[in-house]
Write a protein that holds these residues in place. Structure first.
Motif, PDB file in Angstrom:
ATOM      1  N   VAL A  12       0.844  -1.211   0.000  1.00 51.67           N
ATOM      2  CA  VAL A  12       0.000   0.000   0.000  1.00 51.67           C
ATOM      3  C   VAL A  12       0.874   1.256   0.000  1.00 51.67           C
ATOM      4  N   ALA A  13       2.090   1.120  -0.563  1.00 55.54           N
ATOM      5  CA  ALA A  13       3.090   2.192  -0.439  1.00 55.54           C
ATOM      6  C   ALA A  13       2.701   3.495  -1.139  1.00 55.54           C
ATOM      7  N   ASN A  14       1.854   3.436  -2.164  1.00 56.48           N
ATOM      8  CA  ASN A  14       1.486   4.670  -2.884  1.00 56.48           C
ATOM      9  C   ASN A  14       0.074   4.507  -3.466  1.00 56.48           C
ATOM     10  N   PRO A  15      -0.486   5.607  -4.002  1.00 55.70           N
ATOM     11  CA  PRO A  15      -1.875   5.539  -4.481  1.00 55.70           C
ATOM     12  C   PRO A  15      -2.097   4.466  -5.546  1.00 55.70           C
ATOM     13  N   GLN A  16      -1.123   4.273  -6.441  1.00 54.08           N
ATOM     14  CA  GLN A  16      -1.291   3.245  -7.482  1.00 54.08           C
ATOM     15  C   GLN A  16      -1.416   1.864  -6.846  1.00 54.08           C
ATOM     16  N   ARG A  17      -0.581   1.619  -5.865  1.00 55.13           N
ATOM     17  CA  ARG A  17      -0.630   0.297  -5.227  1.00 55.13           C
ATOM     18  C   ARG A  17      -1.908   0.123  -4.414  1.00 55.13           C
ATOM     19  N   ILE A  18      -2.371   1.192  -3.794  1.00 47.15           N
ATOM     20  CA  ILE A  18      -3.633   1.107  -3.054  1.00 47.15           C
ATOM     21  C   ILE A  18      -4.760   0.780  -4.035  1.00 47.15           C
ATOM     22  N   ALA A  19      -4.688   1.389  -5.228  1.00 48.80           N
ATOM     23  CA  ALA A  19      -5.702   1.100  -6.251  1.00 48.80           C
ATOM     24  C   ALA A  19      -5.659  -0.393  -6.618  1.00 48.80           C
ATOM     25  N   ARG A  20      -4.448  -0.926  -6.739  1.00 43.24           N
ATOM     26  CA  ARG A  20      -4.297  -2.332  -7.101  1.00 43.24           C
ATOM     27  C   ARG A  20      -4.877  -3.257  -6.009  1.00 43.24           C
ATOM     28  N   VAL A  21      -4.624  -2.877  -4.762  1.00 42.22           N
ATOM     29  CA  VAL A  21      -5.176  -3.649  -3.645  1.00 42.22           C
ATOM     30  C   VAL A  21      -6.701  -3.595  -3.693  1.00 42.22           C
ATOM     31  N   ALA A  22      -7.240  -2.393  -3.971  1.00 47.82           N
ATOM     32  CA  ALA A  22      -8.696  -2.242  -4.041  1.00 47.82           C
ATOM     33  C   ALA A  22      -9.271  -3.163  -5.113  1.00 47.82           C
ATOM     34  N   GLU A  23      -8.596  -3.235  -6.253  1.00 47.92           N
ATOM     35  CA  GLU A  23      -9.060  -4.131  -7.328  1.00 47.92           C
ATOM     36  C   GLU A  23      -9.088  -5.588  -6.840  1.00 47.92           C
ATOM     37  N   ARG A  24      -8.021  -5.977  -6.159  1.00 46.47           N
ATOM     38  CA  ARG A  24      -7.949  -7.362  -5.700  1.00 46.47           C
ATOM     39  C   ARG A  24      -9.073  -7.667  -4.696  1.00 46.47           C
ATOM     40  N   VAL A  25      -9.282  -6.730  -3.768  1.00 42.38           N
ATOM     41  CA  VAL A  25     -10.330  -6.928  -2.764  1.00 42.38           C
ATOM     42  C   VAL A  25     -11.697  -6.984  -3.448  1.00 42.38           C
ATOM     43  N   LYS A  26     -11.889  -6.071  -4.395  1.00 45.45           N
ATOM     44  CA  LYS A  26     -13.162  -6.035  -5.117  1.00 45.45           C
ATOM     45  C   LYS A  26     -13.413  -7.355  -5.847  1.00 45.45           C
ATOM     46  N   ASN A  27     -12.358  -7.906  -6.469  1.00 48.83           N
ATOM     47  CA  ASN A  27     -12.497  -9.193  -7.158  1.00 48.83           C
ATOM     48  C   ASN A  27     -12.859 -10.320  -6.193  1.00 48.83           C
ATOM     49  N   THR A  28     -12.275 -10.269  -5.006  1.00 43.91           N
ATOM     50  CA  THR A  28     -12.580 -11.307  -4.015  1.00 43.91           C
ATOM     51  C   THR A  28     -14.057 -11.239  -3.628  1.00 43.91           C
ATOM     52  N   VAL A  29     -14.559 -10.013  -3.478  1.00 48.75           N
ATOM     53  CA  VAL A  29     -15.977  -9.828  -3.165  1.00 48.75           C
ATOM     54  C   VAL A  29     -16.834 -10.336  -4.324  1.00 48.75           C
ATOM     55  N   ALA A  30     -16.390 -10.008  -5.554  1.00 49.40           N
ATOM     56  CA  ALA A  30     -17.149 -10.432  -6.741  1.00 49.40           C
ATOM     57  C   ALA A  30     -17.202 -11.954  -6.842  1.00 49.40           C
ATOM     58  N   ASP A  31     -16.171 -12.626  -6.288  1.00 48.79           N
ATOM     59  CA  ASP A  31     -16.170 -14.094  -6.273  1.00 48.79           C
ATOM     60  C   ASP A  31     -17.144 -14.666  -5.237  1.00 48.79           C
ATOM     61  N   GLY A  32     -17.809 -13.776  -4.492  1.00 50.67           N
ATOM     62  CA  GLY A  32     -18.823 -14.232  -3.553  1.00 50.67           C
ATOM     63  C   GLY A  32     -18.356 -14.352  -2.111  1.00 50.67           C
ATOM     64  N   HIS A  33     -17.172 -13.810  -1.817  1.00 54.99           N
ATOM     65  CA  HIS A  33     -16.669 -13.910  -0.449  1.00 54.99           C
ATOM     66  C   HIS A  33     -16.979 -12.651   0.348  1.00 54.99           C
ATOM     67  N   ARG A  34     -17.018 -12.814   1.662  1.00 54.97           N
ATOM     68  CA  ARG A  34     -17.028 -11.650   2.533  1.00 54.97           C
ATOM     69  C   ARG A  34     -15.587 -11.389   2.938  1.00 54.97           C
ATOM     70  N   VAL A  35     -15.179 -10.111   2.978  1.00 58.15           N
ATOM     71  CA  VAL A  35     -13.757  -9.816   3.156  1.00 58.15           C
ATOM     72  C   VAL A  35     -13.520  -8.827   4.302  1.00 58.15           C
ATOM     73  N   VAL A  36     -12.597  -9.205   5.174  1.00 50.90           N
ATOM     74  CA  VAL A  36     -12.054  -8.274   6.157  1.00 50.90           C
ATOM     75  C   VAL A  36     -10.611  -8.024   5.749  1.00 50.90           C
ATOM     76  N   VAL A  37     -10.256  -6.758   5.600  1.00 49.20           N
ATOM     77  CA  VAL A  37      -8.898  -6.421   5.186  1.00 49.20           C
ATOM     78  C   VAL A  37      -8.159  -5.816   6.376  1.00 49.20           C
ATOM     79  N   VAL A  38      -6.888  -6.168   6.511  1.00 47.42           N
ATOM     80  CA  VAL A  38      -6.029  -5.528   7.505  1.00 47.42           C
ATOM     81  C   VAL A  38      -4.884  -4.871   6.745  1.00 47.42           C
ATOM     82  N   VAL A  39      -4.623  -3.615   7.031  1.00 48.72           N
ATOM     83  CA  VAL A  39      -3.518  -2.942   6.338  1.00 48.72           C
ATOM     84  C   VAL A  39      -2.437  -2.474   7.308  1.00 48.72           C
TER      85      VAL A  39
END
Ligand code: ASP
Ligand code: MG
Length: 405
Positions: A12-39
């Motif tokens: 999560v070192a910079n805005p681009q990487r935070i965006a990438r993390v957001a995409e990954r989390v969003k995909n996990t949700v789209a796969d039907g999972h519930r997600v708790v993220v720790v940063v």
């Protein structure tokens, strides 16, 4: 399934990487999972905040340091939520305290005593991704307490245990767990699976992929842990009960910790209670002691030496000086220039001569051993810090860890 995903500082070192993390989390949700993220805090934020504190005070109080350092994780958790919401993914950030993480109140080294998951569950019920600030909790007195450097891993595993999550994924800047530090040994091999015990040894021995306390907790609550890269989609390393390493050779990995200091007390009285007195005093200061040697008795007196992390050296010295007279020590020495190098393997117990082979390899390389300690699945030696990297390579070769995989 409920998944806890933890993203380290580099992820999560910079805005681009935070965006990438957001995409990954969003995909996990789209796969039907519930997600708790720790940063974790962004990049080197925690170090920068520590340096900042040093600019305004030579000796900042632990309470104010915790107030300061806890902000790092709050920044990244809020930013990640904004990035998620910008992608149409409902999310809410919570501080450790808001997420129900209670600690024992020891500043800068807090331990999680319990988690009340009510709020996190309620937010998940509302269909939100819950983003929890890692590395922090709140004491019974309501004080913000941080969990020690690298503590976000512990936050993630503790939450996974409390929520009975199906999986706890630790995203980092390496592909997984290796048989040795790949920066030192380029031919080091990534493991597909490893047992909790082996990971615990590797982690506490300085293989910095995971915080040792997090591994301990994962083992205790049987939380399956996956370590994988946040930069691509490799499967990473799965840490679970009984792993690939157990069927492997006697030695499965080499680890080193370049941050070791030694304290020696010489000519202490040879009497019951002396060691207890010394180590109680250190425990009272929450200083972790690692290797301990009590030297041969002569004339009713002993030498006792032990190692601590280099960061703890000043406080450890203060503690032993306080009790020097009580234990009748004639003198105190210290050395802050050491490293610890270890070989680890669950198969070790059944192969005699492993320790001898290690000492031989170090001797052939002209590397002197200052201290030795052993357990059923590891042998560790304290050596000069300058020689640590060479020692890793020497041992890697000796035990043929590249294997044929
Ligand atoms: N930000 C904290 C540290 O750098 C905690 C963590 O990264 O896990 O130590
Ligand atoms: Mg960090």
């Amino acid at each position: 399934m409920l998944i806890v995903q933890k993203f380290g500082g580099s992820s999560v070192a910079n805005p681009q990487r935070i965006a990438r993390v957001a995409e990954r989390v969003k995909n996990t949700v789209a796969d039907g999972h519930r997600v708790v993220v720790v940063v974790s805090a962004m990049g080197d934020t925690t170090d920068d905040l520590l340096a900042l504190a040093g600019r305004v005070s030579p000796n900042p109080s632990p309470r104010e340091l915790d107030m300061l350092l806890a902000t790092g994780e709050q920044v990244s958790s809020a930013l990640l939520c904004m990035a998620l919401e910008a992608r149409g993914c409902a999310a809410v950030s919570l501080t450790g305290g808001q997420a129900g993480i209670r600690t024992d109140g020891i500043h800068s080294k807090g331990k999680i005593t319990e988690i009340d998951p009510t709020r996190v569950r309620a937010e998940l019920e509302r269909g939100r991704v819950v983003v929890v600030a890692g590395f922090q909790g709140v004491s019974p007195a309501g004080e913000i307490t941080t969990l020690g450097r690298g503590g976000s891993d512990t936050t993630a595993v503790a939450l996974a245990a409390a929520l009975k999550a199906g999986n706890c994924e630790i995203y980092t800047d390496v592909d997984g767990v290796y048989t040795a530090d790949p920066r030192l040994v380029p031919e080091a091999r990534k493991l597909d699976t490893i047992s909790y015990d082996e990971m615990l040894e590797l982690a506490s021995l300085g293989a910095v992929v995971l915080h040792p306390r997090a591994v301990e907790l994962a083992k205790l609550y049987a939380v399956p842990l996956v370590v994988r890269s946040s930069f691509h989609n490799g499967p990473g390393t799965l840490i679970k009960e009984g792993g690939e390493m157990e069927q492997a050779a006697a030695v499965s990995g080499v680890a080193h910790d370049a941050n070791v200091a030694k304290i020696g007390l010489f000519d202490v009285e040879d009497q019951p209670g002396v060691a207890a007195r010394i180590f109680q005093e250190l425990a009272r200061e929450s200083i972790n002691v690692d290797m301990i040697i009590q030297g041969a008795m002569r004339g009713g007196r002993n030498d006792i030496a032990f190692t601590v992390s280099r960061d703890d050296l000043p406080r450890a010295l203060e503690a032993v000086r306080r009790i020097q007279d009580q234990v009748g020590a004639k003198g105190i020495t210290y050395d802050e220039g050491l490293a610890k190098i270890s070989i680890v393997g669950a198969g070790m117990v059944s192969y005699p001569g492993v320790a001898a082979a290690m000492f031989e390899a170090l001797a052939e390389a002209g590397i002197n051993i200052a201290m030795i300690s052993t357990s059923e699945i590891k042998v560790s030696c304290a050596i000069r810090r300058e020689e640590a990297e060479r020692a890793v390579r020497v041992l890697y070769r000796k035990f043929e860890l590249g294997g044929d995989a």
